[in-house]
Design an enzyme around this catalytic site. Structure first.
Site, mmCIF file in Angstrom:
data_model
loop_
_atom_site.group_PDB
_atom_site.id
_atom_site.type_symbol
_atom_site.label_atom_id
_atom_site.label_comp_id
_atom_site.label_asym_id
_atom_site.label_seq_id
_atom_site.Cartn_x
_atom_site.Cartn_y
_atom_site.Cartn_z
ATOM 1 N N TYR A 208 14.681 -53.825 -15.620
ATOM 2 C CA TYR A 208 14.851 -52.535 -16.311
ATOM 3 C C TYR A 208 16.225 -52.382 -16.944
ATOM 4 C CZ TYR A 208 16.697 -51.411 -11.647
ATOM 5 O OH TYR A 208 17.374 -51.448 -10.463
ATOM 6 N N LYS A 209 17.123 -53.334 -16.702
ATOM 7 C CA LYS A 209 18.466 -53.259 -17.287
ATOM 8 C C LYS A 209 18.428 -53.928 -18.664
ATOM 9 C CE LYS A 209 20.598 -52.665 -12.776
ATOM 10 N NZ LYS A 209 21.022 -53.335 -11.556
ATOM 11 N N ASP B 160 22.088 -63.244 -7.646
ATOM 12 C CA ASP B 160 21.507 -62.016 -8.168
ATOM 13 C C ASP B 160 21.889 -61.927 -9.652
ATOM 14 O OD1 ASP B 160 20.897 -59.417 -8.943
ATOM 15 O OD2 ASP B 160 21.211 -58.629 -6.917
ATOM 16 N N ARG C 193 31.983 -47.080 -17.625
ATOM 17 C CA ARG C 193 31.299 -48.350 -17.863
ATOM 18 C C ARG C 193 30.499 -48.283 -19.161
ATOM 19 N NH1 ARG C 193 26.904 -50.795 -13.642
ATOM 20 N NH2 ARG C 193 25.762 -48.994 -14.374
ATOM 21 N N PHE D 182 26.898 -55.603 -5.323
ATOM 22 C CA PHE D 182 26.260 -54.286 -5.367
ATOM 23 C C PHE D 182 25.909 -53.848 -3.941
ATOM 24 C CE2 PHE D 182 22.628 -51.448 -6.317
ATOM 25 C CZ PHE D 182 23.204 -50.651 -7.295
HETATM 26 C C1 LIG Z 1 20.697 -52.646 -10.279
HETATM 27 C C2 LIG Z 1 20.966 -53.494 -9.090
HETATM 28 C C3 LIG Z 1 20.180 -53.377 -7.940
HETATM 29 C C4 LIG Z 1 19.106 -52.322 -7.840
HETATM 30 O O1 LIG Z 1 18.075 -52.699 -6.997
HETATM 31 P P1 LIG Z 1 16.658 -51.938 -7.071
HETATM 32 O O2 LIG Z 1 15.981 -52.376 -5.843
HETATM 33 O O3 LIG Z 1 15.990 -52.378 -8.337
HETATM 34 O O4 LIG Z 1 16.932 -50.469 -7.111
HETATM 35 C C5 LIG Z 1 20.412 -54.264 -6.901
HETATM 36 N N1 LIG Z 1 21.390 -55.199 -6.978
HETATM 37 C C6 LIG Z 1 22.184 -55.308 -8.063
HETATM 38 C C7 LIG Z 1 23.241 -56.361 -8.112
HETATM 39 C C8 LIG Z 1 22.003 -54.452 -9.144
HETATM 40 O O5 LIG Z 1 22.796 -54.541 -10.198
#
Ligand SMILES: *Cc1c(COP(=O)(O)O)cnc(C)c1O
Length: 396
Positions: A208-209, A183, A355, A112
């Site tokens: 939150y996911k 992660d 997705r 990400f």
């Molecule tokens: C959703 C996601 C994020 C988002 O990070 P926030 O700091 O919560 O906005 C970061 N890394 C990955 C791999 C994600 O899927």
């Protein structure tokens, strides 16, 4: 056995909506409204500042961490909740780099962007010849050389759902003398995770996911007990101090996972998360995984049969896939908007990925079949040609 007919009733889902975006933002747990109201009226309203002690607010980062721990195969006392995932990743990577003399961080190109941005920012701040090495997801194992100090990976690819073998890569990293930062943004609550079994060093993830903690719900960090008392800290906030209320001039990190605390926890959002985590008490991850694979396979088969113009972007082998299914389609953005207009909510990731999150807690086989039918009609009628569906909004 997990009763998915019951778990579904524990969410508020708007009428007429099929929600296939729980990998981005989980829906509202029915119990959350009451929990947040009670936190405001009975705790904040009545206890005022006494809530920190009387209502246990001050311990929420660790009590909630201990509730997430079983979902990620972590021992009690090794996981902490608070701050955002981007912050947690920075913290975990910084701690890992502080435990090695090596300067190379290895990651993959499917990671990400925020993880890559945060890593680059950290490495630039550290200077000293640190570098981020980015290879294809398939090339990670071969790129694990003696130079690598930290292997930093997102287990499940946010675009394609491709899943790394955490146990194998962690073992290989350790054999090469490297530490791991995993992660779990698209793993926690999506697939069974066994951090302790894998011997993972650090892990981070968001709530939150798939965990349904609500927009902006705080992230979590896990530190292996091997490192918890020695991991160097980068973000020396007062609540990670060994004695925050001694107000000492110098920083002394708390023993154990508490040293990863930074500042004041978001209490109301944490009460919402607590209500979301209650649902998981009645869920067996093996049941969830089996149902996720069944629903995903059914969705793939349905879309491939009805929409030959779409190409599967996710691994076909369910064991190499998290709990989402992605398809490539050149007009993917507009097609997704057309689908959303019909009440089937997925999302789009540039350049061409449609997705679909598969979330067995509230998604049924009937939802999957209906979603396939709607998608087939959108594609067959070229509903995506409508200019109204082509205007890009801020969040895709
Ligand atoms: C959703 C996601 C994020 C988002 O990070 P926030 O700091 O919560 O906005 C970061 N890394 C990955 C791999 C994600 O899927």
């Amino acid at each position: 056995m997990t009763d998915f007919n019951v778990t579904r009733t524990r969410f508020h889902l708007p009428d007429g909506v099929i929600y296939l975006d729980g990998n981005s933002l989980g829906p509202l747990p029915s119990g959350a409204v009451d929990r947040a109201t009670r936190a405001m009226e009975n705790e904040w309203g009545e206890m005022l500042i006494g809530g920190w002690n009387t209502a246990g607010w001050i311990d929420l980062p660790t009590t909630l961490g201990d509730r997430i721990a079983p979902l990620i195969g972590a021992a009690p006392g090794t996981t902490l909740v608070g701050d955002t995932l981007s912050i947690r990743l920075y913290q975990a990577l910084g701690a890992a780099l502080g435990l090695t003399d090596r300067r190379v961080v290895l990651t993959d190109s499917g990671n990400f962007p925020s993880d890559l941005y945060m890593a680059r920012g950290l490495l630039k701040t550290l200077g000293q010849g640190h570098q981020l090495r980015i290879v294809d997801p398939e090339a990670v194992a071969d790129a694990l050389t003696q130079e690598v100090g930290v292997l930093m990976l997102t287990q499940v690819d946010y675009r394609t759902g491709r899943m790394h073998d955490m146990a194998a890569l962690t073992a290989q990293a350790h054999a090469m003398g490297a530490l791991t930062v995993w992660d779990l943004a698209h793993s926690a609550g999506a697939v069974p995770v066994d951090l302790a079994g894998a011997g993972a060093d650090f892990a981070v993830g968001c709530t939150y996911k798939f965990l349904n903690g609500g927009p902006g719900a705080p992230a979590f960090i896990h530190v292996s007990p091997r490192h918890a008392d020695t991991a160097p800290t980068l973000l020396n906030g007062w609540l990670g101090h060994a004695a925050p209320f001694a107000f000492e001039a110098g920083y002394r990190p708390a023993p154990g996972i508490a040293r990863m605390r930074v500042g004041t926890p978001p209490v109301i959002q944490m009460r919402v998360l607590e209500a979301a985590l209650d649902i998981w008490d009645d869920v067996d991850m093996a049941d969830l995984r089996a149902r996720s694979i069944a629903l995903s396979d059914c969705f793939i088969a349905g879309v491939e049969a009805a929409c030959p113009a779409l190409t599967l972007a996710s691994p076909r082998d369910p064991h190499q896939r998290g709990s989402q299914v992605s398809f490539r389609f050149a007009d993917g953005y507009a097609a997704m908007q057309a689908l959303i207009a019909r009440g089937v909510i997925g999302d789009f990731r540039a350049p061409d990925i449609m997705r679909f999150g598969i979330t067995p807690l509230y998604t049924t086989r009937a939802d999957i079949d209906a979603a396939v039918n709607h998608l087939a009609e959108v594609i067959a009628t070229r509903a995506y040609d409508d200019p109204a569906f082509r205007a890009r909004r801020a969040v895709t």
